[in-house]
Design an enzyme around this catalytic site. Sequence first.
Site, PDB file in Angstrom:
ATOM      1  N   SER A  76      -9.775  -0.873   7.426  1.00 40.03           N
ATOM      2  CA  SER A  76      -9.134  -0.760   6.207  1.00 40.03           C
ATOM      3  C   SER A  76      -8.277  -1.993   5.459  1.00 40.03           C
ATOM      4  O   SER A  76      -7.851  -1.889   4.408  1.00 40.03           O
ATOM      5  CB  SER A  76      -8.524   0.419   5.918  1.00 40.03           C
ATOM      6  N   SER A  79      -9.402   1.860   2.950  1.00 43.11           N
ATOM      7  CA  SER A  79      -8.370   2.553   2.248  1.00 43.11           C
ATOM      8  C   SER A  79      -7.270   1.709   1.573  1.00 43.11           C
ATOM      9  O   SER A  79      -6.474   1.911   0.633  1.00 43.11           O
ATOM     10  CB  SER A  79      -7.556   3.366   3.580  1.00 43.11           C
ATOM     11  N   LYS A  97       0.911  -1.054   0.118  1.00 41.86           N
ATOM     12  CA  LYS A  97      -0.009   0.166  -0.034  1.00 41.86           C
ATOM     13  C   LYS A  97       0.814   1.331   0.021  1.00 41.86           C
ATOM     14  O   LYS A  97       1.971   1.131   0.745  1.00 41.86           O
ATOM     15  CB  LYS A  97      -0.922  -0.062   1.310  1.00 41.86           C
TER      16      LYS A  97
END
Length: 515
Positions: free
Chosen positions: A208, A184, A103
Amino acid sequence: MNSRSPRLLGVLLLAATTAHAATSIVEASVDQLQRDMAAGRATAQSITQASLARIRQFDAHGPALNAVLQTNPEAMSIARERDRERKAGKLRGPLHGIPVLLKDNIDTGDRMPTTAGSLALAETRAQRDAFIVRKLRDAGAVILGKTNLSEWANIRSSKSSSGWSAVGGQTKNAYAGERNPCGSSSGTGTAVSASFAVVGIGTETDGSIVCPSGVAGLVGMKPTVGLVSRSGIIPISHSQDTAGPMTRNVADAAAVLSAIAGVDAADAATKAAQGHVEADYRAFLKLDALKGARIGVARKKVTGYSPHTDRLFEQAIADLKRLGAEIVDPADFGSLGDYDDDELEVLLYELKADLNAYLAQRQGAPVKSLADVIAFNDRNAVKEMRYFGQDLFEKAQSKGPLTDETYTKAAEKARRLARAGIDEVLAAHKLDAIIAPTGSPAWLTDHVNGDSFQGSSSSPAAVAGYPTISVTMGAAMGLPVGLSFVGTAWSEGKLLGLAYAYEQGTRHRRAPKLK
């Protein structure tokens, strides 16, 4: 619309121009690929080539899932080195030669920027690897690239669309492009589900990891806060932030967790992990782990919002019984909903303090504080705020220091109620874990109105700082839905074992059909 910068997109396309290797990575597991490399049927290079080619085929072109912000221009050279080590008899562990996507709020001290999806950071690079990136490299993993995310990990606006960032545009759900990838860690969820990499890393403050894993048909492991270091990860909240594995099966999640867990002097929270870090979480994976296990069923405020989810949840309960579990129904989370306002208060206070501390040491960035980011967004509103604003940023900026009584009281109350709401239920019923639906099937992406969350079960573990794992419990009209196992602090091994037995006894994972 794809709003990636031309430079980042250029890196993606340039790195993916290698010829498609014969190695198949679609739905491939860590163990399978290790066997293939050991037998000479594959190499780290061929696996990495196949990953880059698949990203080009389905992320930059085809359905254009928009999950990968940038690929690592050094990925092939890393893979070649891992192959040289294998040939010399040096194997670093189960992730040796395995491509992993990160990420893009996780620092890498290489040629890739770490952006958090914001144009304010798009042209600068971190000076060093995050602690978990160093551990992944030490474990032999190939850092393949960075995934798109909800900008600033979805804390900028209360009206955001999950999976959208100014740097990367809107990530799509791999199962239905018009639907949302959730949370996210959206890019990691879509990318791993689409087999762009073997495994991925997401981060969670509240939901998330587990939410994007749920809607992507993945296993998502949110560890106990402190088991995995946060140093070098762009923060929201030191009380709740953690990184964790996002994978297509439980065994891979256990392998990744084994690689990234550990004490880090730069993250004080990890001091509490001493004595709790397991050398190999795969040792907990037993087919009969559910036999005799006492599983509590949470229903209050975590069911009833989606008939599709409820139907799958009832089937999951029946499957757990069939696999030998003793079911305690109901066994609801205590105080759920009573600390929601306190949680938000804590997140806003900690966002200001923690992000300011991170940005202050980020060399070369045009922003050095949350106030600078707000001003940057105002100056670049056409690109940065084309769909939604920054009301949460502005509320956080108005907060005082962490010594404020408002903050200290909210932090104490939220943590106390959330932990008691899990621990007291586990103790009262002598439970090994509590189960709940992870969330609903993916909703339609809507840039006008923002996200349409129907319901979730992530908050108790998130606020408590306790572990939870989501595993697929089936699909509604082709859209995956997750089942969450929640436990007390440092119970990752037990949860992985329970989730593994359920996964192997049901086999619900279905790959998305990409064209």
